[in-house]
Each structure stands twice: as structure tokens, then as C-alpha cells.
Design an enzyme around this catalytic site. Structure first.
Site, PDB file in Angstrom:
ATOM      1  N   ASP A  93      38.959  30.850  47.327  1.00 25.92           N
ATOM      2  CA  ASP A  93      37.955  31.922  47.252  1.00 25.92           C
ATOM      3  C   ASP A  93      36.562  31.362  47.557  1.00 25.92           C
ATOM      4  O   ASP A  93      36.043  30.544  46.802  1.00 25.92           O
ATOM      5  CB  ASP A  93      37.982  32.552  45.854  1.00 25.92           C
ATOM      6  CG  ASP A  93      37.179  33.839  45.778  1.00 25.92           C
ATOM      7  OD1 ASP A  93      36.204  34.000  46.526  1.00 25.92           O
ATOM      8  OD2 ASP A  93      37.529  34.704  44.950  1.00 25.92           O
ATOM      9  N   SER A 113      36.560  41.350  41.468  1.00 28.38           N
ATOM     10  CA  SER A 113      35.292  40.710  41.773  1.00 28.38           C
ATOM     11  C   SER A 113      34.199  41.193  40.803  1.00 28.38           C
ATOM     12  O   SER A 113      34.317  41.016  39.598  1.00 28.38           O
ATOM     13  CB  SER A 113      34.927  40.967  43.238  1.00 28.38           C
ATOM     14  OG  SER A 113      33.873  40.145  43.656  1.00 28.38           O
ATOM     15  N   HIS A 119      39.208  35.571  48.909  1.00 28.94           N
ATOM     16  CA  HIS A 119      38.689  36.597  48.000  1.00 28.94           C
ATOM     17  C   HIS A 119      39.390  37.907  48.333  1.00 28.94           C
ATOM     18  O   HIS A 119      38.861  38.752  49.071  1.00 28.94           O
ATOM     19  CB  HIS A 119      37.176  36.709  48.169  1.00 28.94           C
ATOM     20  CG  HIS A 119      36.493  37.464  47.067  1.00 28.94           C
ATOM     21  ND1 HIS A 119      36.454  37.006  45.768  1.00 28.94           N
ATOM     22  CD2 HIS A 119      35.800  38.634  47.076  1.00 28.94           C
ATOM     23  CE1 HIS A 119      35.769  37.853  45.026  1.00 28.94           C
ATOM     24  NE2 HIS A 119      35.372  38.859  45.794  1.00 28.94           N
TER      25      HIS A 119
END
Length: 228
Positions: A177, A123, A208
Site C-alpha cells: 500500500d 481508507s 491500496h
């Protein structure tokens, strides 16, 4: 070998898979997490035939994050809005890039040359991984970018160092996501490919997060790096 840097070193969590590590994996966590977040992944990822590795999981600095109402949390940069091309705080990115460089320099001082170091991130940590890799004058063994995107992908050519394209890239993303929509990851992978990077791209039916298939594919990719 003595390598100095003016940037203070971040606190880290470390795990060595054997005596006298021959390689290092520097792994950057996501927004609001810390260096402990991905440490449990090590036994799932590591394979018996790999060389001894040192995993280094740094803690990002604590800072106010604008999109979270200014709440202070561990973050590699501030997120100032929802528009992906402009959401990342450039000053925060530059600070984090210097901190990553300092950690790479420490690994070199400990006997791990850049060509035996993998830079990984999830991320927000993955965004820093790609931004750092783009500027590397001395290539690393490879870049691992999970559930992430390249900040300012449309302007990446401005920052790319020619030698950086020697670094292979593993990118993986969840098709569902909700935090970083798939399209932004796909556009980043395409931009890196157009700049000359060898990008191995994967997508999985997940949100995610990471999944078992992703860990397997990443392990295959890492194993090829160690075999060179």
C-alpha cells in the site's frame, strides 16, 4: 422507538438483500469517493445463508483537503500533512463521528439495534470506523477497517470507552500500500489489541485496494457475527 439527534443526516445509498432486514452494515468510503464506491461489492460479499441485511453507504461531506492543494472533494476529515500521528484534522473527525452516530441512531429507529449493526470503512472511512468504535458506549456487532489506520493510535487509551472492547475488529491491509504504509496499519492493530479489542488481522499482496481473498476472509468473519 423514537431516537433524535441534532446532527443532520448524510445522504446515503442503500441496498437491502431481503425483506425486513435484521441487520445493517454501515459502510464509509475513502477519500474522494462517494457512497456508490462499495455498493457493487454487495453481491460479491453476501452469502445465501445470511440474514436479510441493509447496507447503508453514506456520502461524506465535500471539503477542502490540504494535501491535495485545497481541492474540494468528499472527505471525512481534512488531511493536513504527511506525518501520520498528526495528519488528521481533529475537528473534521469529530464532525464525522457525530454524523456516524446519527446514522446509527436512524438504524436503531428503523428497528436495528446496535448489536446488529456492523460499522465498516475503507481508507479514510476506515479511520473514522476505528475512531468511532473506540468511543462506543453501546457496542456494535463489530468493526471492519480496510486499508486504514487508527488516527492518534499512540493516544488511543485516552478515548477508549471500556464497553467498546466488546466489539470484534476485522482489519485488512495491502503489503504494498503506497497510500497508507503497512506499518501504520500494523501499529494500529497492535494498539487496539493492547486496549483489549479482539482484532482479526489480515494482510494481502496488493496495493491500496481490495482483493478476492480479502472479500472471502471478510465474509467468513461476518458470517460468524451473524451466527451468534
Amino acid at each position: 422507538m423514537t431516537i433524535t439527534t441534532d446532527t443532520p443526516l448524510l445522504d446515503t445509498v442503500e441496498h437491502e438483500t431481503g425483506a425486513s432486514p435484521q441487520w445493517s452494515v454501515l459502510w464509509l468510503h475513502g477519500l474522494g469517493a462517494d457512497g456508490h464506491d462499495f455498493a457493487p461489492l454487495v453481491p460479491e460479499l453476501v452469502r445465501p445463508d445470511w440474514p436479510a441485511l441493509r447496507f447503508v453507504f453514506p456520502h461524506a461531506p465535500v471539503r477542502a483537503v490540504t494535501i491535495n492543494n485545497g481541492v474540494r472533494m468528499r472527505a471525512w476529515y481534512d488531511i493536513v500533512g504527511m506525518d501520520f500521528p498528526t495528519r488528521a484534522d481533529s475537528a473534521g473527525i469529530e464532525e464525522s463521528l457525530a454524523q456516524v452516530d446519527a446514522l446509527i441512531a436512524r438504524e436503531q429507529a428503523r428497528g436495528i439495534a446496535p448489536e446488529r449493526l456492523l460499522l465498516a470503512g475503507f481508507s479514510q472511512g476506515g479511520a473514522i470506523t476505528l475512531a468511532a468504535g473506540l468511543r462506543r458506549q453501546v457496542p456494535l456487532a463489530g468493526l471492519i477497517a480496510l486499508s486504514t489506520y487508527l488516527p492518534g493510535a499512540s493516544q488511543a487509551a485516552r478515548h477508549r470507552v471500556a464497553a467498546a472492547t466488546a466489539q470484534p475488529v476485522f482489519m485488512a491491509h495491502g503489503m504494498g500500500d503506497p497510500v497508507i504504509p503497512l506499518i501504520h496499519a500494523e501499529q494500529s492493530a497492535q494498539a487496539l489489541g493492547e486496549l483489549g479489542f479482539d482484532v482479526e488481522w489480515h494482510r494481502y499482496p496488493m496495493a491500496h485496494q481490495v482483493c478476492a481473498e480479502e472479500i472471502r476472509d471478510l465474509g467468513d468473519w461476518m458470517g460468524r457475527r451473524f451466527a451468534l
